[in-house]
Enzyme design. Structure first.
Site, PDB file in Angstrom:
ATOM      1  N   ARG A  86      11.254   9.427  44.211  1.00 46.71           N
ATOM      2  CA  ARG A  86      11.880  10.683  43.520  1.00 46.71           C
ATOM      3  C   ARG A  86      11.043  11.981  43.810  1.00 46.71           C
ATOM      4  NH1 ARG A  86      11.840   8.496  37.606  1.00 46.71           N
ATOM      5  NH2 ARG A  86      13.527   7.033  37.567  1.00 46.71           N
ATOM      6  N   ASP A 116      18.049  15.732  24.758  1.00 42.79           N
ATOM      7  CA  ASP A 116      17.434  15.176  25.791  1.00 42.79           C
ATOM      8  C   ASP A 116      16.091  15.907  25.797  1.00 42.79           C
ATOM      9  OD1 ASP A 116      18.381  12.608  28.114  1.00 42.79           O
ATOM     10  OD2 ASP A 116      16.714  14.035  28.650  1.00 42.79           O
TER      11      ASP A 116
HETATM   12  C1  LIG Z   1      18.379   5.934  31.080  1.00 41.05           C
HETATM   13  S1  LIG Z   1      19.128   7.632  30.396  1.00 41.05           S
HETATM   14  C2  LIG Z   1      20.132   6.864  29.035  1.00 41.05           C
HETATM   15  C3  LIG Z   1      21.327   7.910  28.850  1.00 41.05           C
HETATM   16  C4  LIG Z   1      22.392   7.340  27.983  1.00 41.05           C
HETATM   17  N1  LIG Z   1      21.786   7.325  26.461  1.00 41.05           N
HETATM   18  C5  LIG Z   1      22.838   5.949  28.199  1.00 41.05           C
HETATM   19  O1  LIG Z   1      22.755   5.026  27.596  1.00 41.05           O
HETATM   20  O2  LIG Z   1      23.660   5.934  29.397  1.00 41.05           O
HETATM   21  C6  LIG Z   1      17.313   7.755  29.619  1.00 41.05           C
HETATM   22  C7  LIG Z   1      17.120   9.257  29.044  1.00 41.05           C
HETATM   23  O3  LIG Z   1      16.142   9.371  28.174  1.00 41.05           O
HETATM   24  C8  LIG Z   1      15.592  10.707  28.275  1.00 41.05           C
HETATM   25  N2  LIG Z   1      14.295  10.573  27.578  1.00 41.05           N
HETATM   26  C9  LIG Z   1      13.049  10.075  28.290  1.00 41.05           C
HETATM   27  N3  LIG Z   1      12.162  10.253  27.435  1.00 41.05           N
HETATM   28  C10 LIG Z   1      12.481  10.908  26.435  1.00 41.05           C
HETATM   29  C11 LIG Z   1      11.826  11.529  25.179  1.00 41.05           C
HETATM   30  N4  LIG Z   1      10.683  11.295  24.842  1.00 41.05           N
HETATM   31  N5  LIG Z   1      12.596  12.168  24.308  1.00 41.05           N
HETATM   32  C12 LIG Z   1      13.845  12.367  24.546  1.00 41.05           C
HETATM   33  N6  LIG Z   1      14.561  12.167  25.690  1.00 41.05           N
HETATM   34  C13 LIG Z   1      13.750  11.341  26.324  1.00 41.05           C
HETATM   35  C14 LIG Z   1      15.734  10.769  29.880  1.00 41.05           C
HETATM   36  O4  LIG Z   1      15.403  11.934  30.045  1.00 41.05           O
HETATM   37  C15 LIG Z   1      17.044  10.370  30.048  1.00 41.05           C
HETATM   38  O5  LIG Z   1      17.954  11.209  30.457  1.00 41.05           O
END
Ligand SMILES: C[S@@+](CC[C@H](N)C(=O)[O-])C[C@H]1O[C@@H](n2cnc3c(N)ncnc32)[C@H](O)[C@@H]1O
Length: 280
Positions: A33, A135
């Protein structure tokens, strides 16, 4: 390739800035990345790490982009969107308006799917409902707010939904239509921060595929706060493979990742004190 020292520093920053726990197996992924990232600092990853350690906001934002996984898709687990729309319809019948929240919205496919499901469920372009989409990753949120998707992302939608909810393709990308876009409000929110810029109650909360990336001791606090922001008859939706862990007593499990709030007879305990970061 990240050196061991750089990987260790990245690990500490991920925990401090996002509550994300990185393991040795993530090392190659991070190296790949970081090669793809267009780093603003001439010194590449070294400069990015130093600037983020000093609290530079742009570097911190890029570091968060480096350590988060934004994988998502339209109508991932389609049954979740039917359940959410049914729940929203019942809530709107009782209270006049339904409020939904996508707590890890990534690049927008999830909250827009919720909005499409609401339009379909209520059978109107202006359903009495709204979707908050949050997010931690500012770049992912900016992409979500643009609402432009390429053919690969749109493949998950049938032709009917593509035509109904998206404009004509321009340079092989389609833009979400205003009727869907206006139901969704985007806002930055770190689930491991003390302050959450949101007010409950929500009728439906999607918190799918995010808590699993967080340091184990922070997960309880996240679920505890989600429970407090959920309407007493509200619905929490996780990925079917996820578990509530120690927060299991806060919710009653249904099928396929659906949970309803459980009434507690005694005040919930907080597990956040065990966190290593909070001890620092
Ligand atoms: C794998 S994606 C999930 C997207 C969607 N919820 C789905 O299931 O398709 C994980 C997301 O969690 C967000 N994320 C990670 N750590 C976080 C935090 N501490 N607070 C808020 N969002 C977070 C990331 O930026 C990412 O966009």
């Amino acid at each position: 390739m990240l050196t061991s020292e750089q990987f260790d520093r990245t690990r500490k920053l991920a925990l401090r800035l996002a509550g994300i726990e990185l393991f040795d197996r993530h090392r190659e992924l991070l190296a790949a990345r970081s090669r793809r990232l267009r780093l603003p600092h001439a010194a590449g990853i070294e400069g990015l790490l130093s600037a983020a350690e000093e609290g530079d906001p742009l570097a911190s934002r890029q570091l968060i982009g480096l350590v988060t996984t934004n994988f998502t898709g339209f109508f991932r687990h389609p049954g979740h969107f039917d359940a959410a729309a049914d729940h929203a319809i019942a809530a709107a019948q009782r209270r006049g308006q339904a409020r939904l929240w996508s707590a890890a919205a990534a690049t927008g496919e999830e909250p827009y799917s919720m909005a499409m499901a609401l339009i379909e469920g209520f059978r109107r372009d202006d359903p009495p409902a709204s979707v908050l989409a949050t997010d931690i990753d500012a770049d992912a949120l900016a992409a979500a707010a643009r609402g432009e998707y390429g053919e690969r992302a749109l493949k998950a939608l049938g032709a009917g939904r593509r035509e109904r909810f998206f404009g004509e393709p321009v340079a092989e990308r389609r833009c979400i239509r205003p009727a869907v876009r206006r139901l969704v409000e985007f806002r930055a929110l770190n689930l491991t921060e003390v302050i959450w810029p949101v007010e409950g109650p929500f009728d439906v909360i999607f918190c799918r595929n995010v808590v699993m990336y967080l340091e184990a001791c922070r997960r309880y606090a996240v679920f505890e706060r989600l429970a407090s922001l959920l309407a007493s008859d509200g619905l929490l939706i996780l990925d079917p493979t996820e578990h509530l862990g120690k927060a299991g007593h806060l919710f009653t499990p249904g099928a396929d990742g659906l949970y309803s709030r459980r009434r507690l007879s005694c005040p919930p305990r907080s597990a956040t004190r065990e966190c290593s970061v909070l001890r620092q």
